[in-house]
Design a protein around this motif. Structure first.
Motif, PDB file in Angstrom:
ATOM      1  N   UNK A 226      -2.630   1.447  35.467  1.00  0.00           N
ATOM      2  CA  UNK A 226      -3.487   0.489  34.977  1.00  0.00           C
ATOM      3  C   UNK A 226      -4.329   1.388  34.077  1.00  0.00           C
ATOM      4  N   UNK A 227      -4.491   1.133  32.702  1.00  0.00           N
ATOM      5  CA  UNK A 227      -5.695   1.844  31.871  1.00  0.00           C
ATOM      6  C   UNK A 227      -6.919   1.581  32.495  1.00  0.00           C
ATOM      7  N   UNK A 228      -7.347   0.504  32.997  1.00  0.00           N
ATOM      8  CA  UNK A 228      -8.539   0.185  33.478  1.00  0.00           C
ATOM      9  C   UNK A 228      -9.023   1.061  34.570  1.00  0.00           C
ATOM     10  N   UNK A 229      -8.279   1.239  35.384  1.00  0.00           N
ATOM     11  CA  UNK A 229      -8.142   1.817  36.693  1.00  0.00           C
ATOM     12  C   UNK A 229      -8.211   3.325  36.422  1.00  0.00           C
ATOM     13  N   UNK A 230      -7.617   3.978  35.258  1.00  0.00           N
ATOM     14  CA  UNK A 230      -7.797   5.394  34.946  1.00  0.00           C
ATOM     15  C   UNK A 230      -8.751   5.613  34.292  1.00  0.00           C
ATOM     16  N   UNK A 231      -9.514   4.709  33.536  1.00  0.00           N
ATOM     17  CA  UNK A 231     -10.816   4.899  33.067  1.00  0.00           C
ATOM     18  C   UNK A 231     -12.176   5.111  34.296  1.00  0.00           C
ATOM     19  N   UNK A 232     -11.798   3.889  35.328  1.00  0.00           N
ATOM     20  CA  UNK A 232     -12.557   4.037  36.164  1.00  0.00           C
ATOM     21  C   UNK A 232     -12.576   5.343  37.061  1.00  0.00           C
ATOM     22  N   UNK A 233     -11.411   6.136  37.172  1.00  0.00           N
ATOM     23  CA  UNK A 233     -11.279   7.288  37.883  1.00  0.00           C
ATOM     24  C   UNK A 233     -11.799   8.406  37.000  1.00  0.00           C
ATOM     25  N   UNK A 234     -11.637   8.409  35.791  1.00  0.00           N
ATOM     26  CA  UNK A 234     -12.059   9.469  35.009  1.00  0.00           C
ATOM     27  C   UNK A 234     -13.673   9.335  35.066  1.00  0.00           C
ATOM     28  N   UNK A 235     -14.277   8.146  35.009  1.00  0.00           N
ATOM     29  CA  UNK A 235     -15.950   8.201  35.089  1.00  0.00           C
ATOM     30  C   UNK A 235     -16.481   8.749  36.387  1.00  0.00           C
ATOM     31  N   UNK A 236     -15.576   8.218  37.555  1.00  0.00           N
ATOM     32  CA  UNK A 236     -16.020   8.538  38.711  1.00  0.00           C
ATOM     33  C   UNK A 236     -15.998   9.992  38.780  1.00  0.00           C
ATOM     34  N   UNK A 237     -14.788  10.827  38.436  1.00  0.00           N
ATOM     35  CA  UNK A 237     -14.509  12.249  38.430  1.00  0.00           C
ATOM     36  C   UNK A 237     -15.559  13.004  37.727  1.00  0.00           C
ATOM     37  N   UNK A 238     -16.139  12.404  36.576  1.00  0.00           N
ATOM     38  CA  UNK A 238     -16.983  12.829  35.561  1.00  0.00           C
ATOM     39  C   UNK A 238     -18.583  12.697  36.470  1.00  0.00           C
ATOM     40  N   UNK A 239     -18.861  11.637  37.291  1.00  0.00           N
ATOM     41  CA  UNK A 239     -20.251  11.599  37.752  1.00  0.00           C
ATOM     42  C   UNK A 239     -20.033  12.597  38.916  1.00  0.00           C
ATOM     43  N   UNK A 240     -18.736  12.538  39.697  1.00  0.00           N
ATOM     44  CA  UNK A 240     -19.000  13.867  40.976  1.00  0.00           C
ATOM     45  C   UNK A 240     -19.296  15.107  40.393  1.00  0.00           C
ATOM     46  N   UNK A 241     -18.493  15.503  39.518  1.00  0.00           N
ATOM     47  CA  UNK A 241     -18.904  16.867  38.859  1.00  0.00           C
ATOM     48  C   UNK A 241     -20.188  17.170  38.420  1.00  0.00           C
ATOM     49  N   UNK A 242     -20.631  16.161  37.773  1.00  0.00           N
ATOM     50  CA  UNK A 242     -22.049  16.391  37.408  1.00  0.00           C
ATOM     51  C   UNK A 242     -22.980  16.418  38.702  1.00  0.00           C
ATOM     52  N   UNK A 243     -22.926  15.623  39.815  1.00  0.00           N
ATOM     53  CA  UNK A 243     -23.492  15.623  41.071  1.00  0.00           C
ATOM     54  C   UNK A 243     -23.337  16.866  41.677  1.00  0.00           C
ATOM     55  N   UNK A 244     -22.059  17.348  41.461  1.00  0.00           N
ATOM     56  CA  UNK A 244     -22.023  18.763  42.113  1.00  0.00           C
ATOM     57  C   UNK A 244     -22.655  20.001  41.431  1.00  0.00           C
ATOM     58  N   UNK A 245     -22.642  19.894  40.266  1.00  0.00           N
ATOM     59  CA  UNK A 245     -23.356  20.924  39.256  1.00  0.00           C
ATOM     60  C   UNK A 245     -24.776  20.851  39.781  1.00  0.00           C
ATOM     61  N   UNK A 246     -25.373  19.637  39.803  1.00  0.00           N
ATOM     62  CA  UNK A 246     -26.608  19.545  40.020  1.00  0.00           C
ATOM     63  C   UNK A 246     -26.914  20.230  41.352  1.00  0.00           C
ATOM     64  N   UNK A 247     -26.330  19.826  42.388  1.00  0.00           N
ATOM     65  CA  UNK A 247     -26.439  20.259  43.557  1.00  0.00           C
ATOM     66  C   UNK A 247     -26.385  22.046  43.808  1.00  0.00           C
ATOM     67  N   UNK A 248     -25.288  22.426  43.181  1.00  0.00           N
ATOM     68  CA  UNK A 248     -25.161  23.830  42.923  1.00  0.00           C
ATOM     69  C   UNK A 248     -26.472  24.468  42.192  1.00  0.00           C
ATOM     70  N   UNK A 249     -27.073  23.744  41.294  1.00  0.00           N
ATOM     71  CA  UNK A 249     -27.952  24.355  40.678  1.00  0.00           C
ATOM     72  C   UNK A 249     -29.310  24.531  41.630  1.00  0.00           C
ATOM     73  N   UNK A 250     -29.332  23.269  42.396  1.00  0.00           N
ATOM     74  CA  UNK A 250     -30.479  23.247  43.362  1.00  0.00           C
ATOM     75  C   UNK A 250     -30.554  24.282  44.383  1.00  0.00           C
ATOM     76  N   UNK A 251     -29.115  24.411  44.734  1.00  0.00           N
ATOM     77  CA  UNK A 251     -28.992  25.638  45.676  1.00  0.00           C
ATOM     78  C   UNK A 251     -29.344  26.823  45.151  1.00  0.00           C
ATOM     79  N   UNK A 252     -29.023  27.037  44.034  1.00  0.00           N
ATOM     80  CA  UNK A 252     -29.294  28.364  43.386  1.00  0.00           C
ATOM     81  C   UNK A 252     -30.875  28.708  43.068  1.00  0.00           C
ATOM     82  N   UNK A 253     -31.463  27.556  42.878  1.00  0.00           N
ATOM     83  CA  UNK A 253     -32.879  27.692  42.809  1.00  0.00           C
ATOM     84  C   UNK A 253     -33.848  27.962  43.971  1.00  0.00           C
ATOM     85  N   UNK A 254     -33.338  27.196  44.952  1.00  0.00           N
ATOM     86  CA  UNK A 254     -33.641  27.518  46.416  1.00  0.00           C
ATOM     87  C   UNK A 254     -33.577  28.885  46.992  1.00  0.00           C
ATOM     88  N   UNK A 255     -32.428  29.753  46.700  1.00  0.00           N
ATOM     89  CA  UNK A 255     -32.278  30.978  47.010  1.00  0.00           C
ATOM     90  C   UNK A 255     -33.176  31.982  46.380  1.00  0.00           C
TER      91      UNK A 255
END
Length: 200
Positions: A171-200
């Motif tokens: 379903x194209x709608x489900x694919x769009x939702x999956x794409x958005x959720x993957x993008x949000x997850x990668x953004x969150x992981x990048x932020x988390x990685x940046x925070x960890x680097x700042x704390x070290x």
């Protein structure tokens, strides 16, 4: 005297370059040409119709014939040859209509042919959408039927091939939702990685 035979052996990545060159070659030039020929011809006839001939019916019939040839060519020939995709409508014994989407995964496609195919499928319907607005603003309402016919025929092929590419069940709608959720997850992981680097 000894004769040295020169054997060409690929050095450091040359083999990869050779594979890339083979993949980017156009293996079906006739199918690639006609994939773009009918749709370009329909647009040229539409744009130059007032210059060539002032007869609306002759121009309308010419454009619709070119669009029909394009629809048939893309659906039955260029889609199968250029990207290994097919779609059709099948009526079963009960009289119900079923859409069939087929993808040949074993077939290796050329990247150049794939680009030609998908750009042709996407760009031309955008032109017909633009022409809908120009017919309204120029008050040429008799051309609206022709423009809508161009949009419907080319959008039908685009829709069919997108469904083929994505798979029948997806379903194209489900694919769009999956794409958005993957993008949000990668953004969150990048932020988390940046925070960890700042704390070290």
């Amino acid at each position: 005297m000894l004769r040295q035979e020169s054997q060409e052996t690929p050095l450091f990545g040359e083999e990869h370059d050779e594979n890339k060159r083979r993949k980017s070659k156009i293996r079906h030039p006739v199918a690639s040409f006609f994939h773009l020929f009918f749709r370009t011809s329909a647009i040229l006839v539409y744009l130059l119709c007032d210059v060539i001939s002032g007869r609306f019916i002759a121009c309308m019939v010419s454009i619709i014939l070119l669009l029909s040839c394009d629809f048939w060519t893309v659906k039955n020939i260029s889609g199968r040859l250029l990207v290994g995709l097919r779609w059709w409508n099948q009526v079963d014994e009960g009289g119900r209509s079923h859409w069939v989407f087929e993808q040949n995964k074993k077939r290796k496609t050329s990247s150049a042919e794939s680009r030609i195919f998908w750009l042709g499928l996407i760009v031309y319907p955008i032109f017909w959408i633009f022409m809908i607005f120009t017919t309204f603003f120029s008050l040429k309402f008799k051309w609206l039927v022709v423009v809508l016919m161009g949009l419907v025929l080319q959008s039908a092929n685009l829709y069919g091939y997108v469904r083929c590419k994505m798979g029948e069940k997806s379903n194209l709608k489900a694919m769009a939702k999956n794409y958005i959720s993957v993008q949000m997850l990668t953004q969150a992981l990048r932020r988390r990685g940046a925070e960890v680097e700042e704390n070290q």
